[in-house]
Design a protein around this motif. Sequence first.
Motif, PDB file in Angstrom:
ATOM      1  N   UNK A 188      32.927 -52.948  37.424  1.00 41.30           N
ATOM      2  CA  UNK A 188      33.199 -54.384  37.581  1.00 41.30           C
ATOM      3  C   UNK A 188      32.981 -54.779  39.032  1.00 41.30           C
ATOM      4  N   UNK A 189      33.540 -53.969  39.946  1.00 37.70           N
ATOM      5  CA  UNK A 189      33.375 -54.250  41.376  1.00 37.70           C
ATOM      6  C   UNK A 189      33.533 -52.969  42.179  1.00 37.70           C
ATOM      7  N   UNK A 190      32.673 -52.810  43.221  1.00 39.56           N
ATOM      8  CA  UNK A 190      32.788 -51.699  44.164  1.00 39.56           C
ATOM      9  C   UNK A 190      33.443 -52.142  45.478  1.00 39.56           C
ATOM     10  N   UNK A 191      33.908 -53.384  45.546  1.00 39.20           N
ATOM     11  CA  UNK A 191      34.488 -53.917  46.770  1.00 39.20           C
ATOM     12  C   UNK A 191      35.654 -53.044  47.244  1.00 39.20           C
ATOM     13  N   UNK A 192      35.683 -52.725  48.526  1.00 38.13           N
ATOM     14  CA  UNK A 192      36.745 -51.885  49.069  1.00 38.13           C
ATOM     15  C   UNK A 192      38.124 -52.515  48.884  1.00 38.13           C
ATOM     16  N   UNK A 193      38.181 -53.840  48.903  1.00 38.10           N
ATOM     17  CA  UNK A 193      39.459 -54.536  48.774  1.00 38.10           C
ATOM     18  C   UNK A 193      39.877 -54.737  47.322  1.00 38.10           C
ATOM     19  N   UNK A 194      38.943 -54.550  46.387  1.00 35.28           N
ATOM     20  CA  UNK A 194      39.277 -54.824  44.986  1.00 35.28           C
ATOM     21  C   UNK A 194      38.349 -54.053  44.049  1.00 35.28           C
ATOM     22  N   UNK A 195      38.430 -52.735  44.110  1.00 37.27           N
ATOM     23  CA  UNK A 195      37.605 -51.925  43.205  1.00 37.27           C
ATOM     24  C   UNK A 195      38.135 -52.062  41.783  1.00 37.27           C
ATOM     25  N   UNK A 196      37.231 -52.289  40.851  1.00 38.95           N
ATOM     26  CA  UNK A 196      37.632 -52.455  39.454  1.00 38.95           C
ATOM     27  C   UNK A 196      36.656 -51.752  38.521  1.00 38.95           C
ATOM     28  N   UNK A 197      37.228 -51.027  37.576  1.00 39.31           N
ATOM     29  CA  UNK A 197      36.428 -50.338  36.571  1.00 39.31           C
ATOM     30  C   UNK A 197      37.097 -50.520  35.211  1.00 39.31           C
ATOM     31  N   UNK A 198      36.293 -50.754  34.196  1.00 39.34           N
ATOM     32  CA  UNK A 198      36.824 -50.865  32.842  1.00 39.34           C
ATOM     33  C   UNK A 198      36.376 -49.652  32.034  1.00 39.34           C
ATOM     34  N   UNK A 199      36.742 -49.639  30.763  1.00 36.74           N
ATOM     35  CA  UNK A 199      36.462 -48.479  29.923  1.00 36.74           C
ATOM     36  C   UNK A 199      35.175 -48.663  29.116  1.00 36.74           C
ATOM     37  N   UNK A 200      34.563 -47.565  28.775  1.00 36.71           N
ATOM     38  CA  UNK A 200      33.418 -47.559  27.865  1.00 36.71           C
ATOM     39  C   UNK A 200      33.536 -46.335  26.967  1.00 36.71           C
ATOM     40  N   UNK A 201      32.878 -46.405  25.815  1.00 36.84           N
ATOM     41  CA  UNK A 201      32.863 -45.266  24.898  1.00 36.84           C
ATOM     42  C   UNK A 201      31.688 -44.353  25.243  1.00 36.84           C
ATOM     43  N   UNK A 202      31.993 -43.068  25.264  1.00 38.13           N
ATOM     44  CA  UNK A 202      30.997 -42.052  25.582  1.00 38.13           C
ATOM     45  C   UNK A 202      30.993 -41.011  24.465  1.00 38.13           C
ATOM     46  N   UNK A 203      29.805 -40.544  24.109  1.00 37.31           N
ATOM     47  CA  UNK A 203      29.689 -39.559  23.035  1.00 37.31           C
ATOM     48  C   UNK A 203      29.236 -38.208  23.569  1.00 37.31           C
ATOM     49  N   UNK A 204      29.724 -37.159  22.921  1.00 35.20           N
ATOM     50  CA  UNK A 204      29.409 -35.788  23.312  1.00 35.20           C
ATOM     51  C   UNK A 204      28.557 -35.134  22.230  1.00 35.20           C
ATOM     52  N   UNK A 205      27.430 -34.552  22.650  1.00 36.07           N
ATOM     53  CA  UNK A 205      26.569 -33.823  21.732  1.00 36.07           C
ATOM     54  C   UNK A 205      26.010 -32.600  22.449  1.00 36.07           C
ATOM     55  N   UNK A 206      25.062 -31.916  21.834  1.00 38.24           N
ATOM     56  CA  UNK A 206      24.428 -30.745  22.445  1.00 38.24           C
ATOM     57  C   UNK A 206      22.928 -30.785  22.186  1.00 38.24           C
ATOM     58  N   UNK A 207      22.170 -30.227  23.115  1.00 37.41           N
ATOM     59  CA  UNK A 207      20.729 -30.051  22.921  1.00 37.41           C
ATOM     60  C   UNK A 207      20.383 -28.602  23.269  1.00 37.41           C
ATOM     61  N   UNK A 208      19.368 -28.080  22.601  1.00 34.92           N
ATOM     62  CA  UNK A 208      18.930 -26.706  22.844  1.00 34.92           C
ATOM     63  C   UNK A 208      17.655 -26.722  23.686  1.00 34.92           C
ATOM     64  N   UNK A 209      17.638 -25.924  24.748  1.00 34.54           N
ATOM     65  CA  UNK A 209      16.466 -25.828  25.622  1.00 34.54           C
ATOM     66  C   UNK A 209      15.985 -24.385  25.657  1.00 34.54           C
ATOM     67  N   UNK A 210      14.691 -24.218  25.879  1.00 34.34           N
ATOM     68  CA  UNK A 210      14.126 -22.869  25.943  1.00 34.34           C
ATOM     69  C   UNK A 210      14.491 -22.186  27.253  1.00 34.34           C
ATOM     70  N   UNK A 211      14.692 -20.877  27.167  1.00 35.76           N
ATOM     71  CA  UNK A 211      15.012 -20.066  28.337  1.00 35.76           C
ATOM     72  C   UNK A 211      13.782 -19.242  28.721  1.00 35.76           C
TER      73      UNK A 211
END
Length: 241
Positions: free
Chosen positions: A200-223
């Motif tokens: 919402x804001x990075x201001x030093x006098x009034x930093x504000x952050x709200x919530x968001x939904x995040x999802x967790x999954x997996x991916x396979x990569x070659x070694x």
Amino acid sequence: MKTILLKFAGPMQSWGTDSHFETRHTDLYPSKSAVIGLIGAALGIRRDDKSISELDVLKFAVRVDREGSLLKDYHIARKYKPTGELERNYVTERYYLEDAVFVVAISHEDDNFIEKIYEALKRPYFQMFLGRRSVPVSADFILGIFDAGIKDTLEKCEWQAADYYKKRYRDKFKKSLDVYGDKGIFDNVYREILRQDRVISFSKSNRQFSFRYEEHTKVAVENNMFEVKDTDHNIFDLVGE
């Protein structure tokens, strides 16, 4: 749709979303707010500029190519009086991730918007950091821009961990990696997380952050350090004639 891939790697990095006062925590992987702050720095957007919140529309995901070890830094800050005399010492505890490697994906339906960000990342207006000013980005920070969505781009991206680390899994042709991203990017999701890193804001006098939904999954990569074990042998060959 185009996607930018960034590599977050180095001796230390820090990604706090709930730090307060003398204790500065770090999450175990980068936050969307930190990545937006980094992009804002590249574009020349200042902390008090409300337009920084417009970057929230970017699609975001992060792949954990190597988990970091937690490090606590014992830190002292001094406060002085207007006369120049020492008023007090502040003992702070600052947490970092050591030797972690992440692949961050940024995407948007507007290709021109993504290309503008990509050019800014190559020629940043302000210095970019991995969560703290003491930790600048590495030389191989930018992996590229790709004509695909986040899901396909992360699945095709090579494993970015160092070879010595990959050798720990030399018995596996493919390694499963954790991925965290905005809701709706991935098909097979293990769980949904509520995270307070929407800017919402990075201001030093009034930093504000709200919530968001995040999802967790997996991916396979070659070694590429995979080694085939030779099990095709005859024990009697060792006996001899």
